[in-house]
Design an enzyme around this catalytic site. Structure first.
Site, PDB file in Angstrom:
ATOM      1  N   TYR A  50       0.824  -1.223   0.000  1.00 16.03           N
ATOM      2  CA  TYR A  50       0.000   0.000   0.000  1.00 16.03           C
ATOM      3  C   TYR A  50       0.856   1.270   0.000  1.00 16.03           C
ATOM      4  O   TYR A  50       0.348   2.370  -0.219  1.00 16.03           O
ATOM      5  CB  TYR A  50      -0.964   0.035   1.195  1.00 16.03           C
ATOM      6  N   LEU A 192     -18.466  -4.902   1.322  1.00 11.70           N
ATOM      7  CA  LEU A 192     -19.605  -4.038   0.972  1.00 11.70           C
ATOM      8  C   LEU A 192     -19.837  -3.972  -0.531  1.00 11.70           C
ATOM      9  O   LEU A 192     -20.699  -3.216  -0.996  1.00 11.70           O
ATOM     10  CB  LEU A 192     -19.381  -2.628   1.545  1.00 11.70           C
ATOM     11  N   ARG A 197     -20.402  -1.703  -5.355  1.00 13.28           N
ATOM     12  CA  ARG A 197     -19.665  -2.124  -6.556  1.00 13.28           C
ATOM     13  C   ARG A 197     -20.564  -2.939  -7.480  1.00 13.28           C
ATOM     14  O   ARG A 197     -20.248  -3.106  -8.652  1.00 13.28           O
ATOM     15  CB  ARG A 197     -18.433  -2.977  -6.174  1.00 13.28           C
ATOM     16  N   THR A 242     -13.132  -0.042   5.129  1.00  7.48           N
ATOM     17  CA  THR A 242     -12.545   1.285   5.303  1.00  7.48           C
ATOM     18  C   THR A 242     -13.639   2.309   5.043  1.00  7.48           C
ATOM     19  O   THR A 242     -14.656   1.985   4.425  1.00  7.48           O
ATOM     20  CB  THR A 242     -11.339   1.491   4.349  1.00  7.48           C
ATOM     21  N   LYS A 245     -15.681   8.298   6.309  1.00  9.94           N
ATOM     22  CA  LYS A 245     -16.698   8.967   7.123  1.00  9.94           C
ATOM     23  C   LYS A 245     -16.763   8.369   8.530  1.00  9.94           C
ATOM     24  O   LYS A 245     -17.028   7.175   8.687  1.00  9.94           O
ATOM     25  CB  LYS A 245     -18.062   8.828   6.451  1.00  9.94           C
TER      26      LYS A 245
HETATM   27  N1  LIG Z   1      -5.560  -8.701   1.069  1.00 13.23           N
HETATM   28  C1  LIG Z   1      -5.915  -8.110  -0.050  1.00 13.23           C
HETATM   29  O1  LIG Z   1      -5.501  -8.505  -1.155  1.00 13.23           O
HETATM   30  C2  LIG Z   1      -6.857  -6.928   0.010  1.00 13.23           C
HETATM   31  C3  LIG Z   1      -7.526  -6.498  -1.149  1.00 13.23           C
HETATM   32  C4  LIG Z   1      -8.409  -5.427  -1.026  1.00 13.23           C
HETATM   33  C5  LIG Z   1      -8.599  -4.807   0.198  1.00 13.23           C
HETATM   34  N2  LIG Z   1      -7.915  -5.233   1.287  1.00 13.23           N
HETATM   35  C6  LIG Z   1      -8.058  -4.554   2.606  1.00 13.23           C
HETATM   36  O2  LIG Z   1      -9.420  -4.349   2.884  1.00 13.23           O
HETATM   37  C7  LIG Z   1      -9.644  -2.958   3.124  1.00 13.23           C
HETATM   38  C8  LIG Z   1     -11.056  -2.587   2.765  1.00 13.23           C
HETATM   39  O3  LIG Z   1     -11.309  -2.927   1.426  1.00 13.23           O
HETATM   40  P1  LIG Z   1     -12.569  -2.411   0.644  1.00 13.23           P
HETATM   41  O4  LIG Z   1     -12.371  -0.960   0.343  1.00 13.23           O
HETATM   42  O5  LIG Z   1     -12.782  -3.305  -0.499  1.00 13.23           O
HETATM   43  O6  LIG Z   1     -13.744  -2.575   1.718  1.00 13.23           O
HETATM   44  P2  LIG Z   1     -15.317  -2.410   1.587  1.00 13.23           P
HETATM   45  O7  LIG Z   1     -15.823  -2.487   2.969  1.00 13.23           O
HETATM   46  O8  LIG Z   1     -15.897  -3.352   0.585  1.00 13.23           O
HETATM   47  O9  LIG Z   1     -15.527  -0.965   0.987  1.00 13.23           O
HETATM   48  C9  LIG Z   1     -15.231   0.197   1.695  1.00 13.23           C
HETATM   49  C10 LIG Z   1     -15.645   1.356   0.816  1.00 13.23           C
HETATM   50  O10 LIG Z   1     -17.047   1.297   0.704  1.00 13.23           O
HETATM   51  C11 LIG Z   1     -17.539   2.596   0.611  1.00 13.23           C
HETATM   52  N3  LIG Z   1     -18.946   2.539   1.005  1.00 13.23           N
HETATM   53  C12 LIG Z   1     -19.440   1.983   2.116  1.00 13.23           C
HETATM   54  N4  LIG Z   1     -20.784   2.071   2.141  1.00 13.23           N
HETATM   55  C13 LIG Z   1     -21.127   2.711   1.012  1.00 13.23           C
HETATM   56  C14 LIG Z   1     -22.368   3.123   0.472  1.00 13.23           C
HETATM   57  N5  LIG Z   1     -23.521   2.878   1.113  1.00 13.23           N
HETATM   58  N6  LIG Z   1     -22.347   3.763  -0.707  1.00 13.23           N
HETATM   59  C15 LIG Z   1     -21.196   4.005  -1.350  1.00 13.23           C
HETATM   60  N7  LIG Z   1     -19.988   3.660  -0.885  1.00 13.23           N
HETATM   61  C16 LIG Z   1     -19.957   3.006   0.286  1.00 13.23           C
HETATM   62  C17 LIG Z   1     -16.672   3.362   1.548  1.00 13.23           C
HETATM   63  O11 LIG Z   1     -16.690   4.722   1.151  1.00 13.23           O
HETATM   64  P3  LIG Z   1     -16.870   5.949   2.201  1.00 13.23           P
HETATM   65  O12 LIG Z   1     -15.503   6.493   2.399  1.00 13.23           O
HETATM   66  O13 LIG Z   1     -17.768   6.866   1.468  1.00 13.23           O
HETATM   67  O14 LIG Z   1     -17.492   5.391   3.446  1.00 13.23           O
HETATM   68  C18 LIG Z   1     -15.295   2.726   1.337  1.00 13.23           C
HETATM   69  O15 LIG Z   1     -14.550   3.379   0.349  1.00 13.23           O
HETATM   70  C19 LIG Z   1      -8.557  -2.270   2.318  1.00 13.23           C
HETATM   71  O16 LIG Z   1      -8.332  -0.948   2.721  1.00 13.23           O
HETATM   72  C20 LIG Z   1      -7.398  -3.179   2.604  1.00 13.23           C
HETATM   73  O17 LIG Z   1      -6.861  -2.897   3.879  1.00 13.23           O
HETATM   74  C21 LIG Z   1      -7.065  -6.296   1.226  1.00 13.23           C
END
Ligand SMILES: NC(=O)c1ccc[n+]([C@@H]2O[C@H](COP(=O)([O-])OP(=O)(O)OC[C@H]3O[C@@H](n4cnc5c(N)ncnc54)[C@H](OP(=O)(O)O)[C@@H]3O)[C@@H](O)[C@H]2O)c1
Length: 289
Positions: A50, A192, A197, A242, A245
């Site tokens: 990252y 989420l 998505r 993540t 907000k």
């Molecule tokens: N091991 C791996 O290969 C790997 C791969 C991917 C991710 N990760 C880890 O997992 C963490 C989280 O991943 P993720 O981002 O995929 O998690 P996620 O929980 O699927 O998505 C989080 C995102 O969802 C948005 N969100 C939440 N509710 C929403 C809604 N109702 N409408 C629109 N947007 C909404 C949030 O935006 P807001 O800021 O607006 O709340 C945030 O950007 C990463 O930061 C990383 O640490 C690991």
């Protein structure tokens, strides 16, 4: 007392982790990490890949939280240019800590290509023995990758962090079942995804009706995102998420104290979720186009 899951090495991991990849990838995460800790987060998920471990460390420092009150994960870069131990020592310096709670092999891709997966795991076991990481685990591992590691492992991986949400349940459930049998806790990322998505899919009505029932039962608004997190909690899965907000971080943390989903709601999430297949990360690991 916040909810934690027991790992197979006797340690415990907070059920919700705040990630510094995706939205914060290659960005200064200090302010977001500090805000997350102030909102009640005690588990931070970072990675060498990252490119922001220094700011993750800075955010922890700025929050003034005691080291033993915060759970820190980092992950090995996909193609390490040094020994695994040395890359972790560099991470520890950037994070400003003497140890991490959890160190993961981020992906098996390079190790498999070079025929070194078992050797990598031996190095991970050394790291745990030396106390540089309390727990060791893997990420993006298929059942076949895990089986290879387990052939010679003296330490069973504590976790496997994978993309997990209802729209990958058709292919991920066998990884979940295998890990459960071996005592490996699954950590979910991308949880989420069905909401933002891949909205408009078959689980939308299931999430809406469960949210409505829980809203009535708990007396305060429950969102479809909380229903997804509750599904993970009830399956014993850690959620790595993540948000930019504070209100959403607090809402996510509050999921742990909501009433349970019924077994009918859980099976509807899995049955309807399996009608769509939508993977957003690591398609090459799962041989998907
Ligand atoms: N091991 C791996 O290969 C790997 C791969 C991917 C991710 N990760 C880890 O997992 C963490 C989280 O991943 P993720 O981002 O995929 O998690 P996620 O929980 O699927 O998505 C989080 C995102 O969802 C948005 N969100 C939440 N509710 C929403 C809604 N109702 N409408 C629109 N947007 C909404 C949030 O935006 P807001 O800021 O607006 O709340 C945030 O950007 C990463 O930061 C990383 O640490 C690991």
């Amino acid at each position: 007392m916040s909810l934690k899951f027991a790992l197979n090495d006797g340690t415990r991991i907070p059920w919700l982790g705040f990630g510094t990849g995706t939205a914060l990838y290659s960005r200064d995460a200090a302010a977001s990490v500090k805000a997350a800790i102030e909102a009640g987060v005690s588990h931070l998920d970072g990675a060498q890949m990252y490119g922001n471990e220094d700011s993750l460390g800075q955010g922890i420092k700025d929050s003034r939280i005691a080291r033993d009150k915060v759970y820190i994960t980092t992950k090995l870069v996909e193609s390490p240019a040094d020994t695994i131990k040395n890359t972790l020592k560099t991470s520890l310096k950037k994070l400003g800590v003497d140890y991490v709670d959890l160190f993961l092999i981020h992906t098996p891709v390079t190790a498999l290509k070079e025929g070194k997966l078992k050797q990598w795991w031996k190095e991970m076991e050394e790291i745990k023995k030396e106390g540089l990481s309390k727990s060791i685990g893997v990420s993006n591992f298929t059942v076949e990758n895990l089986q290879l590691v387990l052939e010679e492992a003296t330490v069973i991986p504590a976790v496997n962090q994978i993309e997990l949400h209802p729209y990958v349940w058709d292919t991920a459930s066998h990884i979940y079942d295998f890990c459960k049998e071996k005592g490996i806790v699954i950590e979910s990322f991308g949880a989420l995804s069905p909401i933002f998505r891949a909205s408009g899919g078959p689980i939308d009505p299931v999430l809406a009706s469960a949210a409505e029932r829980l809203t009535k039962e708990s007396g305060s608004p429950v969102s479809p995102g909380q229903v997804l997190f509750k599904w993970l909690i009830q399956k014993g899965v850690v959620a790595v998420t993540t948000s930019s907000k504070v209100s959403r971080i607090k809402e996510s943390l509050a999921t742990a104290s909501l009433p349970d989903l019924t077994s009918e709601e859980i099976s509807a999430i899995e049955t309807e979720g399996s009608k769509w297949h939508k993977r957003f990360f690591g398609k090459r690991i799962y041989n998907e186009a």
